[in-house]
Design a protein around this motif. Structure first.
Motif, mmCIF file in Angstrom:
data_model
loop_
_atom_site.group_PDB
_atom_site.id
_atom_site.type_symbol
_atom_site.label_atom_id
_atom_site.label_comp_id
_atom_site.label_asym_id
_atom_site.label_seq_id
_atom_site.Cartn_x
_atom_site.Cartn_y
_atom_site.Cartn_z
ATOM 1 N N HIS A 9 0.841 -1.199 0.000
ATOM 2 C CA HIS A 9 0.000 0.000 0.000
ATOM 3 C C HIS A 9 0.874 1.245 0.000
ATOM 4 O O HIS A 9 0.758 2.112 -0.869
ATOM 5 N N HIS A 10 1.794 1.334 0.986
ATOM 6 C CA HIS A 10 2.740 2.445 1.032
ATOM 7 C C HIS A 10 3.922 2.088 1.917
ATOM 8 O O HIS A 10 3.899 1.086 2.626
ATOM 9 N N THR A 12 6.395 4.237 4.734
ATOM 10 C CA THR A 12 6.542 5.493 5.459
ATOM 11 C C THR A 12 7.927 5.565 6.085
ATOM 12 O O THR A 12 8.358 4.630 6.756
ATOM 13 N N TYR A 49 2.685 12.851 1.576
ATOM 14 C CA TYR A 49 2.397 11.656 0.783
ATOM 15 C C TYR A 49 2.743 11.923 -0.682
ATOM 16 O O TYR A 49 2.255 12.891 -1.266
ATOM 17 N N GLY A 51 3.044 10.054 -4.685
ATOM 18 C CA GLY A 51 2.609 8.897 -5.454
ATOM 19 C C GLY A 51 2.366 9.249 -6.894
ATOM 20 O O GLY A 51 2.992 10.156 -7.450
ATOM 21 N N LEU A 60 2.568 4.734 -3.346
ATOM 22 C CA LEU A 60 2.787 5.735 -2.302
ATOM 23 C C LEU A 60 4.074 5.573 -1.503
ATOM 24 O O LEU A 60 4.423 4.484 -1.066
ATOM 25 N N THR A 62 5.563 7.861 1.854
ATOM 26 C CA THR A 62 5.170 8.946 2.744
ATOM 27 C C THR A 62 6.282 9.236 3.748
ATOM 28 O O THR A 62 7.113 8.376 4.041
ATOM 29 N N GLN A 155 5.472 1.603 -6.515
ATOM 30 C CA GLN A 155 6.376 0.759 -5.746
ATOM 31 C C GLN A 155 6.705 -0.502 -6.559
ATOM 32 O O GLN A 155 5.861 -1.032 -7.277
#
Length: 322
Positions: A9-10, A12, A49, A51, A60, A62, A155
């Protein structure tokens, strides 16, 4: 296992100077700032964020940027490298692009299936651009700095470094639904569904690796995708029943999240695909202004005075200059 993730998903990470962070990820990496908000646990600092055009899950990256943050140590119990997917044959262009910006990069892997360009961001975070023989169908953000023909598609994968991979691999397969794709030396590659860019996790077993110190230039956590809140709740109950210490479901405004640590020490998040980043500003205006969740809106004046002023390059919102 009541659900299986559909991929990343992301990711960080923790950064330093927010302006340097913005300049690198927009002008250097060619991503779009899709949300400028604050760390909900520390509203005196941003949560930025980046993307694709709309900030789709899987595109994404972040950051919590704290100016003057101490430098961390990349090591065991962390995601030690974050890779982005770029088109085959593009690494020469990227190498010249980074050189023009004064950023050192090096092609560290060459082959018919996967080429890798390695570099570090302004805070020392380890990044890779991977040009794979597997075509990535995702649409890029066509920025002024990075033309679409070379641009990041999202990603590609994350590398997890742990001192003992057995428990980490077992959790990824048994609890998150990934499958082992290959095992070469100390590296195990796993994938959610097909081994496509955005679905891949590499686990490196290194018993001698020092334990990482989470601070500037390190990844704080990686997040896996789940389609909606209802599935997330079922998955949380299942993880708890398997003995994991899982947080309550937390409202992140643009998705909801749960967090837990896998046996090797890496902090995992499971985040929903919905509702997305256009719930509080139109697509063309993403990242243009500071957005706060309803519970922080009464403190807007104090927050705006606390955060460091930043300038977002005009290419982030081309309509403003059309």
């Amino acid at each position: 296992m009541v659900a299986a993730t559909s991929g990343l998903h992301h990711v960080t990470a923790i950064g330093g100077d927010p302006q340097k962070n913005i300049d690198f990820y927009i002008t250097g990496l060619g991503l779009r700032l899709v949300k400028r908000t604050v760390n909900f646990d520390d509203p005196s600092t941003y949560h930025l964020y980046y993307g694709d055009e709309a900030g789709q899950p899987g595109s994404l990256m972040t950051f919590f940027p704290w100016k003057g943050v101490p430098k961390g140590r990349i090591g065991a119990g962390q995601s030690t490298s974050t890779a982005f997917s770029v088109p085959a044959g593009s690494l020469g262009w990227w190498s010249e692009h980074f050189a023009a910006l004064g950023v050192s990069s090096e092609i560290t892997t060459e082959g018919s299936e996967e080429e890798r360009l390695s570099l570090r961001d302004p805070d020392g975070l380890q990044l890779d651009l991977i040009a794979s023989s597997i075509a990535d169908p995702r649409n890029p953000w066509d920025s002024a700095s990075v033309p679409a023909e070379y641009a990041v598609r999202g990603q590609h994968s994350s590398v997890l470094t742990v001192q003992d991979a057995a428990g980490t691999v077992a959790l990824l397969t048994d609890d998150l639904g990934l499958k082992v794709v290959s095992e070469v030396g100390d590296r195990t590659r796993l994938a959610a569904g097909d081994a496509l860019p955005g679905n891949i996790v590499d686990v490196i077993s290194d018993p001698s690796a020092p334990v990482g110190l989470t601070a500037g230039g390190t990844v704080h956590h990686i997040a896996f995708r789940v389609p909606d809140h209802e599935t997330q709740e079922l998955w949380r109950q299942d993880l708890v029943s398997r003995g994991h210490q899982v947080t309550a479901i937390l409202d992140r405004q643009y998705f909801t999240s749960i967090y837990f640590r896998e046996p090797g020490g890496v902090l995992f998040e499971i985040a929903t695909d919905t509702p997305g980043f256009d719930i509080d500003e139109p697509l063309l205006e993403l990242g243009r202004s500071l957005k706060l969740p309803p519970w922080l809106e009464p403190s807007r004046d104090d927050i705006e005075h606390a955060v460091i002023p930043i300038v977002v390059p005009g290419e982030n919102n081309p309509a403003d200059h059309g």
